[in-house]
Design an enzyme around this catalytic site. Structure first.
Site, short mmCIF file in Angstrom:
data_model
loop_
_atom_site.label_atom_id
_atom_site.label_comp_id
_atom_site.label_asym_id
_atom_site.label_seq_id
_atom_site.Cartn_x
_atom_site.Cartn_y
_atom_site.Cartn_z
N GLU A 2 6.57 14.05 -7.16
CA GLU A 2 5.46 13.92 -8.09
C GLU A 2 4.65 15.21 -8.12
O GLU A 2 4.15 15.68 -7.09
CB GLU A 2 4.56 12.76 -7.64
CG GLU A 2 3.29 12.62 -8.48
CD GLU A 2 2.30 11.63 -7.86
OE1 GLU A 2 2.62 11.05 -6.80
OE2 GLU A 2 1.23 11.46 -8.45
N ASP A 36 2.78 10.75 -4.06
CA ASP A 36 1.54 10.74 -3.29
C ASP A 36 1.24 9.34 -2.77
O ASP A 36 1.65 8.34 -3.37
CB ASP A 36 0.37 11.17 -4.18
CG ASP A 36 0.44 12.66 -4.51
OD1 ASP A 36 1.20 13.38 -3.83
OD2 ASP A 36 -0.25 13.07 -5.46
N ASP A 78 -1.16 7.45 -3.05
CA ASP A 78 -2.31 6.84 -3.71
C ASP A 78 -1.82 5.92 -4.83
O ASP A 78 -0.61 5.72 -5.00
CB ASP A 78 -3.25 7.93 -4.26
CG ASP A 78 -2.54 8.85 -5.24
OD1 ASP A 78 -1.39 8.53 -5.64
OD2 ASP A 78 -3.12 9.89 -5.60
N ASP A 105 -1.81 6.18 -8.10
CA ASP A 105 -0.97 6.81 -9.11
C ASP A 105 0.45 7.02 -8.60
O ASP A 105 1.42 6.79 -9.31
CB ASP A 105 -1.57 8.15 -9.55
CG ASP A 105 -2.76 7.96 -10.48
OD1 ASP A 105 -2.97 6.81 -10.92
OD2 ASP A 105 -3.48 8.95 -10.74
#
Ligand code: TTJ
Length: 672
Positions: free
Chosen positions: A460, A533, A535, A537
């Protein structure tokens, strides 16, 4: 004995005619009977059954293990006929220690009365006249006489010995044979039998005929016995293997019949509704039964039967069912407004995606066609199945609108996926630079051409992609950066995902095709590692990628080629020491900090994104096979991700904030 009983025990004149006709045909070259010599009847019997022994393949298809097991079904089918006629409730099959077989039913028993025309007991005729098997009994649906249906005489001809006991009104009639010839003419035994009434047939297949093997497979017999129990609701059918030290035995009886069969096939899968739909009806002497359920899976599992015979090649009943299903679901979808006026109708494949169904019909005169004679040819079966099923099924849809809605939704989803796959395929074709050997610009490929050792990291973000490129092992590790922004839209439809340049690059890099043409053996990498990541997203991108793999590259998931990288959450350094200690969770961080000496001055760094790590940190913690931990994606995980996307795509699109909340929850649920 009442007249009725009497009638049941005897052949009708018509039936006797049939048997005698057979006999006449086979009696060419008839001899006068002399004392001690064969009489004419015996000669014709010998001629008939000798033909079976000479060319067994003509009668049972093959003399392999398959043919051997076929003998059992030839006998069992007779018991099932008696059950279908309503007179038997239990059939048992036993593999004896010496690999002989005993089949018992609790029916009326094979007729034992002396036929006027032959002067012999009917029992003898059953086991000595070719094709006699399916020709009497009067009415009903004969399983024997179906696919092979050559009858008990063929089993007799191909057995070194066969004995039969018929138990009626306290009497036990006995008779035995060797390679089809009468050894002991019918007698009444003085001893009692293990059953009150019924038929006991015991036979030992001839090793001279079954040269490959005469050893029965318990599993083969068990599977078919269970299937027969499913196909004939209420019938108890047992199987026993006496060969092991401790005999094993299983007994099956399903009041729900094929409805329970569908549930059995769906075991462990998530279904759209609690119980399969069950439909039963009769038209023009054709009994039609259908049971159906939908799983959240995409596989279609349709099995069709005629007179208990698996019609692998389908046929008219299958066509009737399929067109009725497609029509009823489309009609309902239009009426309910789920399909708008002018919208493209659902195809048969759309409405069958994820469906598990059994279609079982009983036909008085089935015609089997096709390569393996497992395709039903009777045209009346098409209409009988179509009408019986569609009438009840459309009523069912009306009466159960919530279930109906889910069935239609499932079909519409299949249609959406099909259409977007088609569009994406067209797009991929149009896209220049996607020919073989022409790799996408973003991809930093590895140098080895060996898929076994090649890994593709989907990373990503461009900055993390840059670190990954710097830190990778060039021989084995390829990097494909994916820009999160493009994917990270709340309303990401698969169309848009597939329109994404990087996703198309992914398909090209994999080299294994697309959709229906997908070929896992062509995969350029045996590890595809999703590195996003830690998180929300990142979780979203991961879910989209998993859905993509699940829907369009499913064999990669099933092959276990898809992995998820596990970057650490924290890096802790201690004052003077430059070395970093990597930590994966808050608890672990606490534990680590607590055990440090009191003079230590830990510096804790939280990695919010992959980009916050140096390239050597990323390589060391997340990419290097010596230290990294990969999570292999289970097909179930991918399926769950897929379901989440379904939920997000279907109907009203939740506002983005709401989406993020949901998203955060399912990331935990997914445990990845
Ligand atoms: C025929 O019509 C009169 C009443 O009995 C009918 C009949 O044939 N019943 C019957 C045959 N019950 N069971 C059988 C049978 C069972 C086995 C296991 C094997 C064979 C060859 C027949």
């Amino acid at each position: 004995m009442t007249d009725r009983d009497n009638a049941e025990q005897s052949f009708t004149e018509e039936e006797e005619e049939l048997i005698t006709d057979d006999a006449v045909i086979q009696q060419a070259g008839r001899m006068d009977s002399d004392a001690g010599e064969y009489n004419a009847d015996q000669i014709q019997v010998l001629e008939g059954l000798e033909a079976v022994r000479k060319r067994p393949g003509m009668y049972i298809g093959t003399t392999t293990a398959q043919g051997l097991h076929h003998l059992v079904w030839e006998i069992v089918d007779n018991g099932i006929d008696e059950a279908l006629a309503g007179f038997a409730t239990h059939i048992s099959v036993t593999i004896e220690k010496d690999n002989s077989i005993t089949v018992i039913d609790d029916g009326r028993g094979i007729p034992v009365d002396i036929q006027t025309k032959t002067g012999k007991p009917a029992l003898e005729t059953v086991f000595t006249i070719l094709h006699a098997g399916g020709k009497f009994g009067g009415g009903g649906y004969k399983v024997s006489g179906g696919l092979h249906g050559v009858g008990a005489s063929v089993v007799n001809a191909l057995s070194t010995n066969l004995d039969v006991k018929v138990v009626r009104e306290g009497k036990v009639y006995y008779m035995d044979f060797a390679t089809g010839r009468v050894k002991t003419p019918m007698t009444v035994l003085s001893e009692s039998a293990p059953i009150e009434r019924g038929t006991i047939v015991h036979f030992k297949p001839d090793p001279d005929i079954f040269q490959e093997t005469t050893v029965f497979s318990y599993k083969t017999l068990l599977t078919r016995v269970r299937e027969l129990a499913f196909l004939n609701k209420g019938l108890r059918i047992s199987i026993t293997d006496k060969r092991p030290e401790e005999p094993v035995s299983e007994s099956f009886c399903y009041q729900g019949g094929i409805k329970e069969y569908v549930s059995y096939l769906d075991e462990g899968k998530e279904t759209l509704f609690p119980e399969p739909v069950y439909v039963e009806g009769e038209e023009k002497d054709i009994v039609v039964e259908v049971a159906l359920q939908y799983t959240t899976d995409i596989k279609e599992n349709l099995r069709t039967f005629t007179n208990n015979i698996n019609t692998y090649e389908g046929g008219t009943h299958e066509t009737g069912f399929k067109s009725a299903l497609t029509r009823v679901i489309n009609d309902y979808a239009h009426k309910s407004g789920q399909l708008k006026d002018g919208a493209e109708s659902l195809t048969g494949e759309d409405v069958r995606e994820g469906m598990t169904a059994i279609v079982s019909i009983k036909h008085p005169d089935p015609q089997f066609e096709g390569q393996t004679k497992t395709k039903l040819g009777n045209s009346d079966a098409r209409q009988a199945t179509d009408r019986t099923f569609s009438e009840t099924f459309s009523r069912f849809m009306m009466e159960n609108p919530s279930v109906a809605k889910r069935i239609v939704e499932k079909g519409i989803l299949a249609q959406k996926v099909r259409l977007s796959a088609k569009r994406a395929r067209e797009m991929t074709r149009k896209q220049s630079g996607l020919e073989i050997g022409n790799l996408p610009g973003k991809l930093a490929d590895n140098t080895s051409k060996d898929p076994e050792i090649s890994e593709l990291f989907i990373v990503e973000g461009d900055s993390a992609g840059g670190s990954a490129k710097q830190g990778r092992n060039r021989l084995t590790q390829a990097i494909l950066p994916i820009r999160g922004k493009i994917l990270n839209v709340g309303k990401a439809s698969l169309d848009r995902v597939l329109a994404n340049e990087e996703i198309r690059s992914l398909f090209t890099a994999m080299g294994s095709g697309f959709g229906n043409d997908f070929d896992v053996t062509k995969a350029n990498y045996h590890k595809v590692i999703i590195m996003t990541d830690a998180d929300v997203d990142g979780a979203h991108i991961r879910t989209l990628l998993l859905t993509l793999f699940y829907r369009y590259m499913r064999p990669l998931v099933d092959a276990g080629y898809i992995y998820i990288a596990q970057p650490p959450l924290y890096g802790v350094s201690l004052g003077n020491n430059k070395e970093l200690h990597y930590i994966d969770s808050d608890e672990e961080l606490e534990d680590y900090l607590v055990q440090l000496p009191s003079n230590a001055k830990p510096k804790v760094q939280r990695y919010k994104g992959l980009g916050e790590m140096d390239y050597d940190q990323l390589a060391d913690t997340t990419m290097d096979p010596a230290h990294r931990r990969l999570l292999r994606v289970d097909p179930a995980d991918a399926q769950e991700a897929d379901a989440v996307i379904d939920m997000l795509m279907g109907g009203d699109v939740p506002p983005r904030r709401q989406f993020i909340e949901d998203n955060a929850v399912f990331v935990e649920d997914l445990d990845i």
